[in-house]
Design an enzyme around this catalytic site. Sequence first.
Site, PDB file in Angstrom:
ATOM      1  N   VAL A 127       1.114  -1.533  -0.405  1.00  0.00           N
ATOM      2  CA  VAL A 127       0.247  -0.119  -0.001  1.00  0.00           C
ATOM      3  C   VAL A 127       1.418   1.726   0.093  1.00  0.00           C
ATOM      4  O   VAL A 127       0.757   2.385  -0.403  1.00  0.00           O
ATOM      5  CB  VAL A 127      -0.958  -0.068   1.468  1.00  0.00           C
ATOM      6  CG1 VAL A 127      -1.525   1.653   1.355  1.00  0.00           C
ATOM      7  CG2 VAL A 127      -1.924  -0.800   0.911  1.00  0.00           C
ATOM      8  N   GLU A 128       2.102   1.210   0.532  1.00  0.00           N
ATOM      9  CA  GLU A 128       2.523   2.679   0.896  1.00  0.00           C
ATOM     10  C   GLU A 128       3.851   2.925  -0.249  1.00  0.00           C
ATOM     11  O   GLU A 128       3.253   3.213  -0.765  1.00  0.00           O
ATOM     12  CB  GLU A 128       3.809   1.998   2.219  1.00  0.00           C
ATOM     13  CG  GLU A 128       2.728   2.375   2.971  1.00  0.00           C
ATOM     14  CD  GLU A 128       2.274   4.090   3.877  1.00  0.00           C
ATOM     15  OE1 GLU A 128       2.564   4.483   3.706  1.00  0.00           O
ATOM     16  OE2 GLU A 128       1.807   4.138   5.376  1.00  0.00           O
ATOM     17  N   THR A 129       4.821   1.356  -0.611  1.00  0.00           N
ATOM     18  CA  THR A 129       5.111   2.232  -2.321  1.00  0.00           C
ATOM     19  C   THR A 129       5.246   1.270  -2.947  1.00  0.00           C
ATOM     20  O   THR A 129       6.023   0.869  -4.006  1.00  0.00           O
ATOM     21  CB  THR A 129       6.925   2.126  -1.109  1.00  0.00           C
ATOM     22  OG1 THR A 129       6.898   1.172  -0.598  1.00  0.00           O
ATOM     23  CG2 THR A 129       6.697   3.484  -0.480  1.00  0.00           C
TER      24      THR A 129
END
Length: 331
Positions: A127-129
């Site tokens: 989700v983040e990167t």
Amino acid sequence: MNTLHRLFGTTAAALLILVPLALGTSNVGADPGAIRAFSEALAARHDWDARRIEALINDEAIHQPDIIEAIRRPAEAMPWSRYRPIFLTEARIEAGRAYQQRHRRWLTAVEDTYGVPAEIVVAIIGVETFYGRYAGNYRVLDALRTLGFGYPPRAEFFRDELEAFLVLAREEGFAPTDPLGSYAGAMGIPQFISSSYRAYAVDFNENGRRDLFSEPADAIGSIGHYLARHDWQADAPIAVPARVEGEDWQSHLYESLAPQDTVATLAAAGVHPSTPLSAGLDARLLQLQAEAGDKYWITLRNFYAITRYNHSALYAMAVHQLAERIGGGGR
């Protein structure tokens, strides 16, 4: 000598970049007096040169107006029906499975050390990167300067993060002008803000440094450590779908992300989990706006732990559902 040794001391980290001594040439979007006061306070706390901190903020950091625009329209403000498709894609699921296989050694170590499932760690990175592919295009220094001195609603928070970032640069030995990150100053594979990097990053592969930018092992271990420090409960449920009946359940929709009820009190209000849960578990009723009508979930302590990473129920649900899909379950 125009080096950072007068700012950061005589450590190796102090000698990484040159900072001009001239002040006040680009005070766009900020009160020069506020920057000066901030610089003097930092100098007093850390035995640094106030003029060189001021020069770093004024002449090296750049005010970025699009950062202000970005923070005013975060993805987490979307309804669930628009937010979910961003992260629950076949490409992200398949890439997550490949990432899990590639880093199985470290993910197994995280499970053993912190009790955090591999799929949850992988989903957070996903989700983040997108598994380290997109870690941000803004210089962290620019983001924190812009928000700390150009965004009054959260200026104090971002000035604290700017201080933490400068201390982190000294501790970890990198130039503060180098790291790239998000519009909010989060950085690296797991997108830690500076204060979290300092508090929760771990040297998981024991090579002598905490590197969240290029070491997947450290990123994986640091996420596990972060969740454990935020009361992750090993082998405990995260969230289950629920159905509601009657009207009493409506009074159990709270703004707080922390569980305010138990499974038993929600059941008494007409909220019933799709799978059995222990009556005494701390619980929260979550209502999500889906395309085919509202959906209801009972979220538990581990769901709340994920929201400590990003203070959004949408974010935590995306992580939960992506983790299920990466692990081979869920639809």
